[in-house]
Each structure stands twice: as C-alpha cells, then as structure tokens.
Design a protein around this motif. Structure first.
Motif, PDB file in Angstrom:
ATOM      1  N   ARG A   1       0.821  -1.223   0.000  1.00 30.91           N
ATOM      2  CA  ARG A   1       0.000   0.000   0.000  1.00 30.91           C
ATOM      3  C   ARG A   1       0.858   1.277   0.000  1.00 30.91           C
ATOM      4  N   ILE A   2       2.160   1.140  -0.177  1.00 30.84           N
ATOM      5  CA  ILE A   2       3.038   2.313  -0.153  1.00 30.84           C
ATOM      6  C   ILE A   2       2.646   3.275  -1.269  1.00 30.84           C
ATOM      7  N   PRO A   3       2.531   4.547  -0.929  1.00 31.78           N
ATOM      8  CA  PRO A   3       2.159   5.525  -1.969  1.00 31.78           C
ATOM      9  C   PRO A   3       3.295   5.698  -2.982  1.00 31.78           C
ATOM     10  N   PRO A   4       2.975   6.230  -4.136  1.00 30.22           N
ATOM     11  CA  PRO A   4       4.034   6.485  -5.116  1.00 30.22           C
ATOM     12  C   PRO A   4       4.973   7.594  -4.638  1.00 30.22           C
ATOM     13  N   GLU A   5       6.188   7.555  -5.137  1.00 28.89           N
ATOM     14  CA  GLU A   5       7.166   8.606  -4.845  1.00 28.89           C
ATOM     15  C   GLU A   5       6.883   9.779  -5.781  1.00 28.89           C
ATOM     16  N   ALA A   6       6.901  10.978  -5.237  1.00 24.84           N
ATOM     17  CA  ALA A   6       6.669  12.174  -6.054  1.00 24.84           C
ATOM     18  C   ALA A   6       7.829  12.375  -7.031  1.00 24.84           C
ATOM     19  N   ASN A   7       7.580  13.136  -8.070  1.00 28.32           N
ATOM     20  CA  ASN A   7       8.631  13.441  -9.041  1.00 28.32           C
ATOM     21  C   ASN A   7       9.701  14.360  -8.464  1.00 28.32           C
ATOM     22  N   THR A   8       9.370  15.054  -7.407  1.00 35.29           N
ATOM     23  CA  THR A   8      10.308  15.956  -6.754  1.00 35.29           C
ATOM     24  C   THR A   8      10.116  15.851  -5.248  1.00 35.29           C
ATOM     25  N   PHE A   9      11.207  15.896  -4.510  1.00 34.34           N
ATOM     26  CA  PHE A   9      11.107  15.905  -3.062  1.00 34.34           C
ATOM     27  C   PHE A   9      11.066  17.341  -2.582  1.00 34.34           C
ATOM     28  N   LEU A  10      10.388  17.556  -1.465  1.00 35.09           N
ATOM     29  CA  LEU A  10      10.264  18.887  -0.881  1.00 35.09           C
ATOM     30  C   LEU A  10      10.983  18.943   0.454  1.00 35.09           C
ATOM     31  N   ARG A  11      11.557  20.095   0.750  1.00 29.21           N
ATOM     32  CA  ARG A  11      12.143  20.326   2.067  1.00 29.21           C
ATOM     33  C   ARG A  11      11.007  20.467   3.074  1.00 29.21           C
ATOM     34  N   PRO A  12      11.270  20.196   4.339  1.00 27.74           N
ATOM     35  CA  PRO A  12      10.214  20.363   5.356  1.00 27.74           C
ATOM     36  C   PRO A  12       9.588  21.758   5.335  1.00 27.74           C
TER      37      PRO A  12
END
Length: 182
Positions: A115-126
């Motif tokens: 059930r792991i969600p997909p990884e976004a195309n870009t990671f975001l900083r907190p």
C-alpha cells in the motif's frame, strides 16, 4: 568644510532616492502574502495535477483527488499527508526517505507493504511542505465554490483559464421566470 570635502548635491539626491526605494521595497516585501511561497510549491510540486488550481480535486494521473476545500484535516495532518502521501492511493509522498529513514503514519516500508504511496517526481524540504500546507489552509480549505477573483489571484489577469468564472450578475432589468420585469 572645504568645497572638496562636501558631497555634491547630485550624490545627496541619489542617496535619498536609493534609500527611499529600499524602504519602499522593504515595506512591499513585508506586506506580501506570506503564503505566496506555499502557492509556488503547490504549483511546482504539481498539486494542481490532481487537486486542480482551486483545490476541489478531481481526476488526475494519480486517481481521483480529494477536495482540499472540504478537508477537515488539521495543519499537522496536511503536513503529514504531503510528506508521506496516502497509503493505498495515488497521493505521492514528497519527503525524501519517507517510510525508510522517516516513519510515516507510524509505519515503515515493511509495515505499509504494497500500500506504499508512489514517490513524487520531486522531493520537498520540510519548510516547503509546511508552506504548501499553510497555503492550503489560508486560501483553499473551507472555501466555497471557486470564483473568478480566486482564479485571477492564482493565475493572474493574463490567463484565459478564469473566463469560465466570469458570470453575468443579475440586474434589475432582467426578467423573472414569468416574463415580467423585476
């Protein structure tokens, strides 16, 4: 003071102009909407791909996104949802290391399994995740149906996207259903 030690009048005028411009720019920066950074993240991270510009949701590449206008999630829950995605749905995670070095919903990769969600195309900083959440809370959550002024605020005046929200306002001379003037 001798004539050679005094600054020329033009230099004094230039200094006053530069100082005034700096003060004005500083005041403009302080009066800018603090959630503008979040709107930029909302666009850059392609939240509009599924949630649309207005946040009402709808179909997108990840499936049918929920309405952010109707959400009852708290700020902390919105931050977790952006960072960790939503297990079992198309909502991607935007935090690097989510479910690996960062636990999400108190789960790791093994706990969440298939059930792991997909990884976004870009990671975001907190800070970007928080900015996007603050933008959603200030400009989307709890709002009614999208309107022209919100659309123009999002896209600017030059976009024709907002034309569909330009509705004629009823006037006193328009007729009622019975055909008589109001």
């Amino acid at each position: 003071m001798t004539r050679h030690n005094r600054p020329p009048a033009a230099a004094i005028v230039a200094f006053v102009i530069v100082a005034t411009a700096a003060i004005t720019a500083s005041a403009d920066a302080q009066s800018a909407d603090p959630t503008d950074a979040g709107k930029a993240v909302f666009k850059r991270a392609n939240c509009v791909g599924c949630h649309k510009w207005h946040g009402n949701g709808g179909g997108g590449y990840g499936g049918h996104a929920l309405s952010l206008r109707k959400t009852e999630l708290s700020r902390e829950q919105i931050i977790e949802t952006i960072g960790c995605g939503r297990p079992g749905t198309g909502m991607p995670f935007f935090t690097r290391g989510a479910y690996d070095s960062v636990k999400c919903y108190d789960m790791n990769r093994e706990d969440v399994g298939s059930r792991i969600p997909p990884e976004a195309n870009t990671f975001l900083r907190p800070s970007d995740v928080e900015a996007a959440a603050d933008y959603v809370i200030a400009h989307v959550k709890g709002k009614g149906e999208p309107n022209n002024s919100e659309c123009v605020e999002f896209f600017g005046n030059a976009s024709r996207v907002c034309d569909i929200y330009k509705a004629e306002q009823p006037t006193a001379t328009q007729t009622t259903h019975s055909g008589q003037s109001k």
